[in-house]
Design an enzyme around this catalytic site. Structure first.
Site, PDB file in Angstrom:
ATOM      1  N   CYS A 102      39.399  34.184  32.788  1.00 23.62           N
ATOM      2  CA  CYS A 102      38.587  35.056  33.643  1.00 23.62           C
ATOM      3  C   CYS A 102      38.783  34.712  35.121  1.00 23.62           C
ATOM      4  O   CYS A 102      39.808  35.068  35.679  1.00 23.62           O
ATOM      5  CB  CYS A 102      37.127  35.025  33.228  1.00 23.62           C
ATOM      6  SG  CYS A 102      36.284  36.539  33.721  1.00 23.62           S
ATOM      7  N   HIS A 114      37.434  36.337  27.848  1.00 23.99           N
ATOM      8  CA  HIS A 114      37.019  34.976  27.475  1.00 23.99           C
ATOM      9  C   HIS A 114      37.310  34.730  25.993  1.00 23.99           C
ATOM     10  O   HIS A 114      36.425  34.952  25.155  1.00 23.99           O
ATOM     11  CB  HIS A 114      35.510  34.810  27.691  1.00 23.99           C
ATOM     12  CG  HIS A 114      35.084  34.825  29.112  1.00 23.99           C
ATOM     13  ND1 HIS A 114      35.021  33.685  29.879  1.00 23.99           N
ATOM     14  CD2 HIS A 114      34.682  35.838  29.913  1.00 23.99           C
ATOM     15  CE1 HIS A 114      34.590  33.999  31.089  1.00 23.99           C
ATOM     16  NE2 HIS A 114      34.387  35.305  31.143  1.00 23.99           N
ATOM     17  N   GLU A 128      37.295  32.122  24.431  1.00 22.94           N
ATOM     18  CA  GLU A 128      36.468  31.022  23.896  1.00 22.94           C
ATOM     19  C   GLU A 128      35.259  31.514  23.104  1.00 22.94           C
ATOM     20  O   GLU A 128      34.714  30.762  22.307  1.00 22.94           O
ATOM     21  CB  GLU A 128      36.031  30.081  25.028  1.00 22.94           C
ATOM     22  CG  GLU A 128      35.051  30.643  26.058  1.00 22.94           C
ATOM     23  CD  GLU A 128      35.717  31.289  27.264  1.00 22.94           C
ATOM     24  OE1 GLU A 128      36.847  31.794  27.127  1.00 22.94           O
ATOM     25  OE2 GLU A 128      35.083  31.326  28.350  1.00 22.94           O
TER      26      GLU A 128
HETATM   27  N1  GLN Z   1      33.692  36.258  39.261  1.00 25.95           N
HETATM   28  C1  GLN Z   1      34.745  36.930  38.560  1.00 25.95           C
HETATM   29  C2  GLN Z   1      34.421  38.396  38.299  1.00 25.95           C
HETATM   30  O1  GLN Z   1      33.284  38.786  38.370  1.00 25.95           O
HETATM   31  C3  GLN Z   1      35.085  36.214  37.264  1.00 25.95           C
HETATM   32  C4  GLN Z   1      33.983  36.261  36.270  1.00 25.95           C
HETATM   33  C5  GLN Z   1      34.117  35.209  35.210  1.00 25.95           C
HETATM   34  O2  GLN Z   1      34.867  34.249  35.334  1.00 25.95           O
HETATM   35  N2  GLN Z   1      33.374  35.359  34.139  1.00 25.95           N
HETATM   36  O3  GLN Z   1      35.287  39.166  37.993  1.00 25.95           O
END
Ligand code: GLN
Length: 548
Positions: free
Chosen positions: A390, A514, A516
């Site tokens: 992410c 994600h 995970e």
């Molecule tokens: N801050 C980033 C976004 O909003 C990544 C979000 C995250 O890592 N969950 O896209």
């Protein structure tokens, strides 16, 4: 935004196991409950769970990881307490937003109904309106399952928990006695002279009984197993049979708790009390895969640097668990080396250099991003296996734009609004969004994976469906430039970049999603397994070189 339940359903004949906690929080009652659930599932039952969080937040999405650990994301996009992650991992199920009951959700629903005039002029009160709504939520989440575990967060006696305990008291009257079990988890500390002390447990049960709840089962968290005399004393003072008192001693790893619960016979007792013993798969025929996986001794050991900004293991819980799962699959002991991206002093830089692989996890805001980018650069230039998740994926894009494409000052508009090169930019559908809660791009979305890529090899498929939680993405205007410089976007959802890789690198993978959140002890997440396997392969080559 996940849908909220609206319809009331009567009880559908399921079995309900309520789990409350006493004396203090953090006793691991969720893990105990999830472990019991695992064993009931092994005995052939369809088990689900509900986590009650008595806070006023509607969901965990807006909560600071320092206070509550990571925000866990469900397939329907529900942003929930990390305990639901444990239920998903232990029970190997996919839960939905409805399986997390919060005070915020319950009150909001009741107040909305009041505004709509649904209460026909009645005074709207905690009893019965809030308690009815709590019971409805539990019953609806349990629908279609044999057994539902309901964990009440917090400790008995907390003001916030009162409406829930009152709801449970009513629940017990509405259901058949044989369909309900109350389990209370408390602390049994040692005195200075090494005696197991039962007074805190006695007081906590007294508190429970004053609300009208009598526990059927007591579980004592203690450093060691409870002595027979301790169990007898608890039984006598708390009015339960001695064989309804169980130990929950410290174990080396949470995945050993089901083995401990089984050794104690808690699962058999639960089945007996709920009238399920006859239906259960005979013990000798039950699936023993879990025990095998978690007790197999690892043959290798590796170090992974986790470069984040919250120096708290719970803030990255699912990543830690995913690495353990990848370790189970490859019979490897995976050590995590914490690297603080915000304060990359010599010690932390040294850990980064010592590591066999590097993970840059998700996150929000500018703090620590320059350190994360340094870690990405280090992994890229030194061919260290890398996984960016992410924000970690976005950092990899920015680092590449700056240092390979020469786009000076490239950034995400999340960090620098007027960057000359907004290689990461806000999702178009987010332009008008003002509320912070539940408004990101959330939950499971499908990614199409190009053939002949690392991602395709890792997933062994043309597509994957993983969970998301983000507001920003790769700016489509920069895709051609990044790709012609060598970065490959191997996973896409239409024009949305989901997976990146560097073809000349042994393992450089970034995911906008994600992975995970879908990793399970028995089904490790592919990007994590790929990372560990690459390292093991590298180590093997190194040893061959040394011996040759
Ligand atoms: N801050 C980033 C976004 O909003 C990544 C979000 C995250 O890592 N969950 O896209």
């Amino acid at each position: 935004m996940p849908t909220e339940l609206t319809e009331y359903d009567p009880s559908l004949g399921n079995k309900f196991i309520f789990v409350t906690g006493g004396v203090m929080s953090g006793l691991g009652k969720g893990i105990t409950a999830a472990s019991t659930g695992r064993l009931l599932a092994n005995a052939g039952f369809d088990v689900t769970a509900v986590k009650i969080d008595p806070y006023l937040n509607v969901d965990a999405g807006t909560m600071n990881p320092y206070q509550h650990g990571e925000v866990y994301v469900l397939k329907d996009g529900g942003e929930v307490d990390l305990d639901l992650g444990n239920y998903e991992r232990f029970l190997d199920i996919d839960m939905t937003f409805d399986h997390n009951v919060t005070t915020g959700k319950t009150y909001r629903h009741v107040i909305e109904k009041e505004r709509a005039g649904d209460y026909l002029g009645n005074t709207v009160q905690i009893i019965p309106h809030i308690t009815d709504d709590i019971k409805r939520r539990i019953r609806e989440a349990a629908e279609g399952h044999d057994i539902c575990l309901i964990e009440v967060g917090g400790t008995v006696g907390d003001i916030e928990g009162m409406p829930y305990l009152e709801a449970l008291r009513q629940f017990a009257h509405e259901e058949d006695e044989e369909d309900i079990l109350f389990t209370h988890v408390t602390l049994v500390p040692y005195s200075k002279n090494g005696e197991q002390k039962t007074k805190p447990t006695q007081h906590s049960v007294k508190e429970l009984r004053s609300i009208g709840l009598q526990p059927d089962i007591l579980v004592g968290r203690c450093e060691d197993k409870l002595d027979p005399e301790t169990k007898e004393k608890i039984a006598l003072f708390c009015d339960v049979p001695t064989d309804a008192v169980f130990s929950n001693p410290d174990v080396a790893d949470i995945y050993h708790v089901p083995l401990m619960v089984e050794d104690e016979g808690l699962d058999e007792y639960v089945m007996e009390r709920l009238g399920l013993a006859e239906e259960a798969i005979p013990k000798a025929d039950r699936d023993n895969g879990w025990r095998e996986i978690v007790t197999t001794d690892p043959t290798d050991e590796i170090d992974i640097a986790l470069v984040g900004k919250y120096g708290l293991e719970d803030a990255y819980m699912s990543i830690h668990e995913s690495l353990k799962h990848a370790g189970f699959e490859t019979e490897t002991d995976v050590n995590v080396l914490w690297v603080d991206a915000d304060e990359m002093d010599d010690e932390h830089a040294d850990r980064l250099e010592r590591a066999d692989g590097i993970i840059v996890p998700g996150g929000f805001g500018a703090r620590g991003t320059e350190g994360k980018m340094e870690a990405v650069r280090y992994a890229r230039e030194n061919e260290v296996p890398f996984l960016g998740l992410c924000l970690g994926f976005q950092m990899a894009v920015i680092e590449y734009a700056r240092n390979v494409c020469g786009l000076e000052g490239a950034d995400s508009t999340e960090m620098v609004e007027d960057t000359p090169h907004p290689v990461i930019d806000i999702l178009p559908e987010q332009y008008e969004v003002e509320d912070m809660g539940g408004t990101m791009r959330l939950g499971a979305h499908e990614t199409t994976i190009s053939e002949g890529t690392l991602a395709h090899e890792v997933y062994g498929s043309d597509s994957c469906t993983e969970r998301h939680r983000h507001r920003y993405e790769v700016n489509p205007e920069y895709i051609d430039e990044l790709e012609s410089a060598g970065m490959r976007f191997s996973g896409r959802a239409n024009n949305r970049m989901e997976i990146l890789e560097l073809p000349d690198h042994p393992y450089f993978l970034g995911t906008q999603f994600h992975p995970e959140f879908r990793s399970r002890p028995t089904r490790a997440s592919p990007p994590f397994v790929g990372l560990v396997e690459t390292i093991l392969g590298d180590n093997e080559t190194d040893t061959e070189e040394v011996t040759a």
